[in-house]
Design a protein around this motif. Sequence first.
Motif, PDB file in Angstrom:
ATOM      1  N   PHE A 184      -9.374   1.062   1.947  1.00  0.00           N
ATOM      2  CA  PHE A 184      -9.411   1.876   3.149  1.00  0.00           C
ATOM      3  C   PHE A 184     -10.122   3.208   2.922  1.00  0.00           C
TER       4      PHE A 184
ATOM      5  N   GLN B 244      -3.790   3.719  13.675  1.00  0.00           N
ATOM      6  CA  GLN B 244      -2.408   4.043  13.349  1.00  0.00           C
ATOM      7  C   GLN B 244      -1.919   5.195  14.222  1.00  0.00           C
TER       8      GLN B 244
ATOM      9  N   TYR C 119       0.847  -1.182   0.000  1.00  0.00           N
ATOM     10  CA  TYR C 119       0.000   0.000   0.000  1.00  0.00           C
ATOM     11  C   TYR C 119       0.889   1.242   0.000  1.00  0.00           C
ATOM     12  N   ARG C 120       0.306   2.342  -0.422  1.00  0.00           N
ATOM     13  CA  ARG C 120       0.993   3.636  -0.396  1.00  0.00           C
ATOM     14  C   ARG C 120       0.118   4.601   0.406  1.00  0.00           C
ATOM     15  N   GLN C 121       0.759   5.369   1.294  1.00  0.00           N
ATOM     16  CA  GLN C 121       0.016   6.286   2.138  1.00  0.00           C
ATOM     17  C   GLN C 121       0.505   7.711   1.947  1.00  0.00           C
TER      18      GLN C 121
ATOM     19  N   GLY D 281       6.548   0.625   7.590  1.00  0.00           N
ATOM     20  CA  GLY D 281       6.569   1.434   6.382  1.00  0.00           C
ATOM     21  C   GLY D 281       7.945   1.960   6.026  1.00  0.00           C
TER      22      GLY D 281
ATOM     23  N   PHE E  30       0.478  -4.972   9.206  1.00  0.00           N
ATOM     24  CA  PHE E  30       1.349  -4.032   8.511  1.00  0.00           C
ATOM     25  C   PHE E  30       2.712  -3.897   9.167  1.00  0.00           C
TER      26      PHE E  30
ATOM     27  N   LYS F 131     -10.306   7.285   4.335  1.00  0.00           N
ATOM     28  CA  LYS F 131      -9.236   8.239   4.546  1.00  0.00           C
ATOM     29  C   LYS F 131      -8.919   8.468   6.013  1.00  0.00           C
TER      30      LYS F 131
ATOM     31  N   TYR G 157       5.401   3.920   2.032  1.00  0.00           N
ATOM     32  CA  TYR G 157       5.023   2.662   1.393  1.00  0.00           C
ATOM     33  C   TYR G 157       4.938   1.585   2.455  1.00  0.00           C
ATOM     34  N   LEU G 158       3.773   0.976   2.538  1.00  0.00           N
ATOM     35  CA  LEU G 158       3.485   0.005   3.594  1.00  0.00           C
ATOM     36  C   LEU G 158       3.327  -1.394   3.011  1.00  0.00           C
TER      37      LEU G 158
ATOM     38  N   LEU H 186      -4.645   5.771   2.285  1.00  0.00           N
ATOM     39  CA  LEU H 186      -4.026   4.453   2.064  1.00  0.00           C
ATOM     40  C   LEU H 186      -4.536   3.884   0.744  1.00  0.00           C
ATOM     41  N   GLU H 187      -3.643   3.766  -0.207  1.00  0.00           N
ATOM     42  CA  GLU H 187      -4.011   3.250  -1.522  1.00  0.00           C
ATOM     43  C   GLU H 187      -3.412   1.858  -1.726  1.00  0.00           C
TER      44      GLU H 187
END
Lengths: 114, 114
Positions: B104, B38, A35-37, A108, A105, B106, A90-91, A43-44
């Motif tokens: 996810f 988080q 994932y990308r934050q 990151g 997770f 936001k 990046y997670l 969180l994508e």
Amino acid sequence: NAGVIQTPRHKVTGKGQEATLWCEPISGHSAVFWYRQTIVQGLEFLTYFRNQAPIDDSGMPKERFSAQMPNQSHSTLKIQSTQPQDSAVYLCASSRQGNNQAPLFGEGTRLSVL
Amino acid sequence: QQKVQQSPESLSVPEGGMASLNCTSSDRNFQYFWWYRQHSGEGPKALMSIFSDGDKKEGRFTAHLNKASLHVSLHIRDSQPSDSALYFCAASEHGGGSNYKLTFGKGTLLTVTP
């Protein structure tokens, strides 16, 4: 028990350089997720593997991003020709096979592209 | 359109108070929900899952799911300063195993004031 290990924790690259991020999933977990934050996008989802096989890369920017899982103990996310908009955390997460198994997770990797 | 929407964006409650967070999915394929938390500088940590209509309680945390409206909430009783964090709702098409990815929201930033 060690959790998901991501290295490095921080990475600074210049625009146009390559960045490789590493993830060591929890031993015995069969799925690995990336994932990308970012503040703006949240969180994508990027991509994931099950039993080392790529399952879904629908979130990956196609041109410069690639992910691999050469063995069950690590996965890499490679970004070629990094751009400032790639700056993000990046997670990596891994999960066990079975019902009600939450992806767990790592801490990151913070990527900063100057 | 964001498939998982959370509200409010931020929330402040006094220590000992009740915090209530909301989440709605716009995709009827998303039937399974997770809550993650988080803390700053860390990766998201799974709090609890909820897959069936009704309430699910784990300690001070209670989740409620209404599948008809695809609305899920998280209530934190007796909030503590250590509960201050970013809370994510995540949804998936599957309830478990390594066959799914999470989408996810936001996040809701919770601040518990002493």
